[in-house]
Motif scaffolding. Structure first.
Motif, PDB file in Angstrom:
ATOM      1  N   VAL A  89     -50.440  30.521  -7.588  1.00  0.00           N
ATOM      2  CA  VAL A  89     -50.675  29.768  -6.453  1.00  0.00           C
ATOM      3  C   VAL A  89     -50.293  28.085  -7.400  1.00  0.00           C
ATOM      4  O   VAL A  89     -50.964  28.224  -8.362  1.00  0.00           O
ATOM      5  N   VAL A  90     -49.516  27.661  -6.998  1.00  0.00           N
ATOM      6  CA  VAL A  90     -49.312  25.962  -5.988  1.00  0.00           C
ATOM      7  C   VAL A  90     -49.556  25.111  -5.973  1.00  0.00           C
ATOM      8  O   VAL A  90     -48.535  25.071  -4.526  1.00  0.00           O
ATOM      9  N   LYS A  91     -50.714  24.847  -5.629  1.00  0.00           N
ATOM     10  CA  LYS A  91     -51.903  24.027  -4.519  1.00  0.00           C
ATOM     11  C   LYS A  91     -51.117  24.896  -2.827  1.00  0.00           C
ATOM     12  O   LYS A  91     -52.301  25.308  -3.073  1.00  0.00           O
ATOM     13  N   ASP A  92     -50.217  24.833  -2.566  1.00  0.00           N
ATOM     14  CA  ASP A  92     -49.515  25.795  -1.150  1.00  0.00           C
ATOM     15  C   ASP A  92     -48.977  27.228  -0.950  1.00  0.00           C
ATOM     16  O   ASP A  92     -48.485  27.285  -0.283  1.00  0.00           O
ATOM     17  N   GLU A  93     -48.416  27.137  -2.155  1.00  0.00           N
ATOM     18  CA  GLU A  93     -47.060  27.889  -2.643  1.00  0.00           C
ATOM     19  C   GLU A  93     -47.553  29.151  -3.437  1.00  0.00           C
ATOM     20  O   GLU A  93     -48.611  29.111  -4.214  1.00  0.00           O
ATOM     21  N   LEU A  94     -47.216  30.610  -3.450  1.00  0.00           N
ATOM     22  CA  LEU A  94     -47.476  31.686  -3.939  1.00  0.00           C
ATOM     23  C   LEU A  94     -45.700  31.099  -4.537  1.00  0.00           C
ATOM     24  O   LEU A  94     -45.060  31.726  -3.925  1.00  0.00           O
ATOM     25  N   LEU A  95     -45.855  31.647  -5.715  1.00  0.00           N
ATOM     26  CA  LEU A  95     -45.003  32.250  -6.608  1.00  0.00           C
ATOM     27  C   LEU A  95     -44.788  33.589  -7.310  1.00  0.00           C
ATOM     28  O   LEU A  95     -46.485  34.135  -7.717  1.00  0.00           O
ATOM     29  N   ILE A  96     -43.916  34.504  -7.222  1.00  0.00           N
ATOM     30  CA  ILE A  96     -43.467  36.177  -7.419  1.00  0.00           C
ATOM     31  C   ILE A  96     -42.690  36.243  -8.301  1.00  0.00           C
ATOM     32  O   ILE A  96     -41.712  35.717  -7.726  1.00  0.00           O
ATOM     33  N   ALA A  97     -43.053  37.130  -9.385  1.00  0.00           N
ATOM     34  CA  ALA A  97     -41.820  37.429 -10.179  1.00  0.00           C
ATOM     35  C   ALA A  97     -41.721  38.403  -9.886  1.00  0.00           C
ATOM     36  O   ALA A  97     -43.056  39.822  -9.855  1.00  0.00           O
ATOM     37  N   ASN A  98     -40.463  38.909  -9.649  1.00  0.00           N
ATOM     38  CA  ASN A  98     -40.266  40.708  -8.661  1.00  0.00           C
ATOM     39  C   ASN A  98     -39.915  41.328 -10.595  1.00  0.00           C
ATOM     40  O   ASN A  98     -38.456  40.691 -10.172  1.00  0.00           O
ATOM     41  N   TYR A  99     -40.228  42.141 -11.110  1.00  0.00           N
ATOM     42  CA  TYR A  99     -39.843  42.743 -12.180  1.00  0.00           C
ATOM     43  C   TYR A  99     -38.838  43.700 -11.902  1.00  0.00           C
ATOM     44  O   TYR A  99     -37.432  42.778 -12.518  1.00  0.00           O
ATOM     45  N   PRO A 132     -28.975  43.804 -25.057  1.00  0.00           N
ATOM     46  CA  PRO A 132     -28.201  44.975 -25.620  1.00  0.00           C
ATOM     47  C   PRO A 132     -29.016  46.017 -25.655  1.00  0.00           C
ATOM     48  O   PRO A 132     -28.614  47.725 -25.598  1.00  0.00           O
ATOM     49  N   ASN A 133     -30.037  46.184 -25.183  1.00  0.00           N
ATOM     50  CA  ASN A 133     -31.587  47.410 -24.646  1.00  0.00           C
ATOM     51  C   ASN A 133     -31.415  48.099 -23.512  1.00  0.00           C
ATOM     52  O   ASN A 133     -31.317  47.543 -22.486  1.00  0.00           O
ATOM     53  N   ARG A 134     -30.466  48.704 -23.804  1.00  0.00           N
ATOM     54  CA  ARG A 134     -30.002  50.259 -22.501  1.00  0.00           C
ATOM     55  C   ARG A 134     -30.344  50.630 -21.398  1.00  0.00           C
ATOM     56  O   ARG A 134     -30.371  50.270 -20.079  1.00  0.00           O
ATOM     57  N   GLU A 135     -31.912  51.009 -22.021  1.00  0.00           N
ATOM     58  CA  GLU A 135     -33.076  51.190 -21.520  1.00  0.00           C
ATOM     59  C   GLU A 135     -33.846  50.257 -20.853  1.00  0.00           C
ATOM     60  O   GLU A 135     -34.526  50.465 -19.637  1.00  0.00           O
ATOM     61  N   ARG A 136     -33.831  49.069 -21.029  1.00  0.00           N
ATOM     62  CA  ARG A 136     -34.987  48.171 -20.750  1.00  0.00           C
ATOM     63  C   ARG A 136     -34.320  46.616 -20.117  1.00  0.00           C
ATOM     64  O   ARG A 136     -34.733  45.469 -19.428  1.00  0.00           O
ATOM     65  N   GLN A 137     -32.451  46.291 -20.401  1.00  0.00           N
ATOM     66  CA  GLN A 137     -31.700  45.392 -19.873  1.00  0.00           C
ATOM     67  C   GLN A 137     -30.579  45.179 -19.529  1.00  0.00           C
ATOM     68  O   GLN A 137     -29.679  44.784 -19.472  1.00  0.00           O
ATOM     69  N   LEU A 138     -30.806  46.739 -18.797  1.00  0.00           N
ATOM     70  CA  LEU A 138     -28.998  46.519 -17.795  1.00  0.00           C
ATOM     71  C   LEU A 138     -29.327  45.530 -17.154  1.00  0.00           C
ATOM     72  O   LEU A 138     -28.218  44.821 -16.842  1.00  0.00           O
ATOM     73  N   SER A 139     -30.150  44.279 -16.327  1.00  0.00           N
ATOM     74  CA  SER A 139     -30.022  43.679 -15.390  1.00  0.00           C
ATOM     75  C   SER A 139     -31.798  42.451 -16.059  1.00  0.00           C
ATOM     76  O   SER A 139     -32.148  42.635 -16.654  1.00  0.00           O
ATOM     77  N   SER A 140     -31.399  41.675 -14.838  1.00  0.00           N
ATOM     78  CA  SER A 140     -32.362  40.458 -15.470  1.00  0.00           C
ATOM     79  C   SER A 140     -34.021  41.631 -14.890  1.00  0.00           C
ATOM     80  O   SER A 140     -33.670  42.151 -13.657  1.00  0.00           O
ATOM     81  N   HIS A 141     -35.026  40.739 -15.860  1.00  0.00           N
ATOM     82  CA  HIS A 141     -36.149  41.069 -14.948  1.00  0.00           C
ATOM     83  C   HIS A 141     -37.588  40.086 -14.800  1.00  0.00           C
ATOM     84  O   HIS A 141     -37.693  40.044 -16.024  1.00  0.00           O
ATOM     85  N   ALA A 142     -37.700  39.377 -13.829  1.00  0.00           N
ATOM     86  CA  ALA A 142     -38.296  38.392 -14.142  1.00  0.00           C
ATOM     87  C   ALA A 142     -40.019  39.282 -14.456  1.00  0.00           C
ATOM     88  O   ALA A 142     -40.574  39.849 -13.730  1.00  0.00           O
ATOM     89  N   HIS A 143     -40.463  39.012 -15.440  1.00  0.00           N
ATOM     90  CA  HIS A 143     -41.939  39.203 -15.750  1.00  0.00           C
ATOM     91  C   HIS A 143     -42.986  38.186 -15.707  1.00  0.00           C
ATOM     92  O   HIS A 143     -44.404  38.571 -16.120  1.00  0.00           O
ATOM     93  N   GLN A 144     -42.725  37.252 -15.689  1.00  0.00           N
ATOM     94  CA  GLN A 144     -43.928  36.170 -15.721  1.00  0.00           C
ATOM     95  C   GLN A 144     -43.373  34.816 -14.775  1.00  0.00           C
ATOM     96  O   GLN A 144     -42.043  34.116 -14.509  1.00  0.00           O
ATOM     97  N   VAL A 145     -44.508  34.393 -13.653  1.00  0.00           N
ATOM     98  CA  VAL A 145     -44.549  33.090 -13.260  1.00  0.00           C
ATOM     99  C   VAL A 145     -46.017  32.122 -13.936  1.00  0.00           C
ATOM    100  O   VAL A 145     -46.967  32.363 -13.482  1.00  0.00           O
TER     101      VAL A 145
END
Length: 352
Positions: A89-99, A132-145
């Motif tokens: 939560v930043v002030k009055d907004e909730l930021l979300i990382a969708n993995y 290059p990691n074909r099991e974990r990196q086929l696309s972007s994965h937001a992991h933290q805010v």
């Protein structure tokens, strides 16, 4: 003195624990839905807590606690993506990382009812990238805010795209990507910490820490200073080791010298996973000075709390439950002071 700790999990509940002296006990729980794996409180009301439900149709829920920290579910909304794994939560907004969907979304929130002010996010930033990691990196994965009040930035590690994005508000108050830090292919940025003008990034897939000079100005260069392993003697590849959390408690009167604490998951040692402790004093550091075995299996989440951040709460997702460690030797070491091995699937903690 008794402390209250809220615990996220890979169950259907957010838990309330009490910790006093050498005793750690489950006090209550609130059922909120599948996999509430991250919890955070409203900055102006610690009794209002938001949880991210890490599931395919991601959800955010609001929990209101009474004076005994018994919770009630009071609101819910879509996370705007799949598998939300981190919120702030930043002030009055909730930021979300969708993995899984590789996106960052924004929900307006309030410390007063109805708490969540929209049924769906008002802003969505979709990341693009792969590795290059074909099991974990086929696309972007937001992991933290990760919000830095010092920089007034939100940082988002992209595990799939090997970048850490820097978000700032534009002239009309909308969060935008203002820049990024590039990492070597295959590292998998998971979590970050900032200290004394440097950005420390935990690279999950290679169990290492990258240190960058991190200027306030967007016009200045972000310079790589060092990259070090999170372990003294990593198991030979291939292995299942996955670094998980990085914490740098703010220095205080009790612990004036800063240290960095990093969790290592899935270690084959019979003594369980470790917390690695780093000194930040050398300019070409960080320097690994201790590796403390925890007795936990798959040490995913940990958090400091208590007076002067004296205690570290850590949990084993697969085994070991929850353990409380006390910082010793000025922060250079950890000592086990309390535990409850019966607790199932802990993922994170919030000291209240």
């Amino acid at each position: 003195m008794a402390f209250t700790i809220l615990g996220s999990s890979y169950t259907n509940s957010v838990y309330t624990y009490t910790f006093e002296n050498d005793s750690l006990a489950l006090k209550s729980s609130v059922d909120v839905g599948v996999h509430p794996s991250w919890v955070t409180s409203h900055p102006e009301d610690k009794s209002l807590v938001f949880a991210a439900l890490e599931q395919e149709e991601g959800k955010i829920v609001a929990i209101k606690y009474d004076s005994e920290y018994k919770g009630n579910l009071v609101a819910e909304a879509s996370s705007g993506g799949q598998d939300p794994c981190s919120i702030v939560v930043v002030k009055d907004e909730l930021l979300i990382a969708n993995y899984s969907s590789g996106s960052i979304t924004v929900l307006p929130v309030s410390k007063n009812a109805p708490y969540i002010l929209a049924n769906s996010p008002t802003c969505t930033i979709t990341l693009t990238g792969s590795g290059p990691n074909r099991e974990r990196q086929l696309s972007s994965h937001a992991h933290q805010v990760f919000y830095s009040d010092e920089y007034d930035d939100v940082l988002t590690p992209d595990l799939g795209g090997d970048r850490v994005y820097r978000l700032k508000k534009d002239a009309v108050g909308t969060w935008k990507i203002a820049g990024h830090v590039e990492h070597e292919a295959g590292g998998g940025p998971r979590h970050v910490a900032i200290h004394n003008g440097y950005l420390y990034t935990l690279l999950e897939l290679e169990s290492s820490i990258a240190k960058h000079f991190f200027p306030r100005s967007l016009d200045s260069d972000v310079e790589l200073i060092a990259k070090v392993s999170t372990m003294y003697n990593p198991p030979p590849p291939p292995n299942d080791m996955l670094a998980a959390e990085i914490l740098i408690p703010k220095p205080n009167a009790t612990y004036p010298i800063p240290y960095m604490y990093v969790s290592n998951r899935n270690h084959p040692s019979p003594e369980g996973d470790s917390v690695a402790i780093f000194s930040l004093e050398k300019p070409d550091g960080p320097e690994l000075i201790a590796e403390v075995r925890t007795g936990l299996r798959h040490l995913r989440g940990m958090e400091f709390g208590g007076p002067g951040d004296k205690y570290l709460c850590a949990g084993g997702l697969y085994a070991g439950g929850i353990r409380i460690f006390e910082r010793t030797e000025g922060g250079r070491n950890l000592k086990l002071v309390a535990q409850d091995p019966s607790i199932k699937s802990p993922t994170g903690f919030l000291w209240v």
